[in-house]
Design an enzyme around this catalytic site. Sequence first.
Site, short mmCIF file in Angstrom:
data_model
loop_
_atom_site.label_atom_id
_atom_site.label_comp_id
_atom_site.label_asym_id
_atom_site.label_seq_id
_atom_site.Cartn_x
_atom_site.Cartn_y
_atom_site.Cartn_z
CB SER A 145 -0.87 0.00 1.25
OG SER A 145 -1.53 1.26 1.38
CE1 TYR A 159 -4.20 -2.04 5.06
CE2 TYR A 159 -3.36 0.16 4.60
CZ TYR A 159 -3.88 -1.04 4.15
OH TYR A 159 -4.06 -1.24 2.80
P1 NAP Z 1 -11.42 -5.54 0.46
O1 NAP Z 1 -12.43 -5.12 -0.54
O2 NAP Z 1 -11.68 -5.28 1.91
O3 NAP Z 1 -11.06 -7.07 0.23
C1 NAP Z 1 -10.14 -7.72 1.04
C2 NAP Z 1 -10.47 -9.19 1.03
O4 NAP Z 1 -9.47 -9.84 1.84
C3 NAP Z 1 -11.82 -9.50 1.64
O5 NAP Z 1 -12.65 -10.06 0.65
C4 NAP Z 1 -11.53 -10.52 2.75
O6 NAP Z 1 -12.29 -11.73 2.66
C5 NAP Z 1 -10.10 -10.93 2.44
N1 NAP Z 1 -9.37 -11.30 3.65
C6 NAP Z 1 -9.06 -10.52 4.73
N2 NAP Z 1 -8.38 -11.24 5.62
C7 NAP Z 1 -8.27 -12.48 5.13
C8 NAP Z 1 -7.70 -13.69 5.62
N3 NAP Z 1 -7.08 -13.73 6.81
N4 NAP Z 1 -7.79 -14.80 4.84
C9 NAP Z 1 -8.39 -14.77 3.65
N5 NAP Z 1 -8.96 -13.67 3.13
C10 NAP Z 1 -8.91 -12.54 3.88
O7 NAP Z 1 -10.02 -4.81 0.20
P2 NAP Z 1 -9.30 -4.27 -1.12
O8 NAP Z 1 -9.38 -2.81 -1.06
O9 NAP Z 1 -9.67 -5.02 -2.34
O10 NAP Z 1 -7.80 -4.64 -0.70
C11 NAP Z 1 -7.04 -5.68 -1.27
C12 NAP Z 1 -5.59 -5.43 -0.89
O11 NAP Z 1 -5.20 -4.14 -1.36
C13 NAP Z 1 -5.34 -5.42 0.63
O12 NAP Z 1 -4.12 -6.05 0.92
C14 NAP Z 1 -5.28 -3.93 0.95
O13 NAP Z 1 -4.52 -3.68 2.09
C15 NAP Z 1 -4.63 -3.40 -0.32
N6 NAP Z 1 -4.84 -1.97 -0.54
C16 NAP Z 1 -6.09 -1.45 -0.75
C17 NAP Z 1 -6.21 -0.07 -0.96
C18 NAP Z 1 -7.53 0.59 -1.21
O14 NAP Z 1 -7.56 1.84 -1.29
N7 NAP Z 1 -8.63 -0.15 -1.34
C19 NAP Z 1 -5.08 0.75 -0.93
C20 NAP Z 1 -3.85 0.18 -0.70
C21 NAP Z 1 -3.72 -1.18 -0.51
P3 NAP Z 1 -13.73 -11.91 3.28
O15 NAP Z 1 -14.57 -10.84 2.65
O16 NAP Z 1 -14.15 -13.27 2.88
O17 NAP Z 1 -13.59 -11.72 4.76
#
Ligand code: NAP
Length: 250
Positions: A145, A159
């Site tokens: 991130s 985080y």
């Molecule tokens: P999201 O929509 O919240 O999706 C994250 C997914 O991770 C959820 O579906 C959740 O599954 C799954 N998850 C969480 N803990 C888990 C575990 N222990 N085992 C298996 N699955 C798990 O988030 P996103 O925004 O797509 O983020 C994806 C990645 O991008 C993350 O690493 C996040 O830190 C990174 N990121 C996001 C942003 C942003 O602005 N969105 C920015 C920087 C980095 P369940 O729904 O089944 O619980």
Amino acid sequence: MENKKVVIITGAGRGIGAATAKLFAHNGYAICINYKSQSGPAELLAKEISALGVKCITVKADVSNENDVNRLFSTVDTELGTLTVLVNNAGILKPQSRLIDMTAARINEILINNVTSYFLCSREAVKRMSTTTGGSGGVIVNVSSGAAKSGSPNEYIDYAASKGAIDTLTRGLSLEVASEGIRVNCVRPGFIYTDMHADGGEPGRIKRLESKIPLGRGGQSDEVAEAIYWLAAEKSSFSTGNFLDLAGGL
Ligand code: NAP
């Protein structure tokens, strides 16, 4: 259809992981969609991907749990075949808080879900991919991130620090396995429209911050998926230990 390339995407039921699964599927990969709790969106996505004619399985596994990770990888061995790409994407965010109000339980929950999980999944991937143990090589792409660089003061330093650890994992592991046919790269997204911000307590966070982003808008999951795909694909064959920032100029 028989797919020669196999990818595991952790946390792929929604958001960036789901967009990544679709893109790999369009490029002919057999897909393993991992999710932790929400089976509905994961099963729907699997149906959509299977309709493209590629093999797709869903595996419910908490990737912060060692037994679950072992089961996830052995299921893929059996049902999809030789692993070629791992995308470490699963991650969690807790409600915005200053450090002074953070408990040990919260900090540890962030670290086990965002850091231990990437280590465990990378370990299982390396065991299978390394040319020193009979593998044919492969690629790991970590989703870090922009927070790793900003530190996310007043919002979630825990985080941000967990993502800093992923940057270090990327660099160290890339050098550790470079001579074993394995590339390890990383994307650093920021301000992407997903449900994660609601988990952080502010669903409208990106709208609030848009004026501070040089490109003047938040990003879409598809835009991150493109970078993940490129770092995993043959076109980036001379790239390892590298980082692609996707945060609109920040
Ligand atoms: P999201 O929509 O919240 O999706 C994250 C997914 O991770 C959820 O579906 C959740 O599954 C799954 N998850 C969480 N803990 C888990 C575990 N222990 N085992 C298996 N699955 C798990 O988030 P996103 O925004 O797509 O983020 C994806 C990645 O991008 C993350 O690493 C996040 O830190 C990174 N990121 C996001 C942003 C942003 O602005 N969105 C920015 C920087 C980095 P369940 O729904 O089944 O619980």
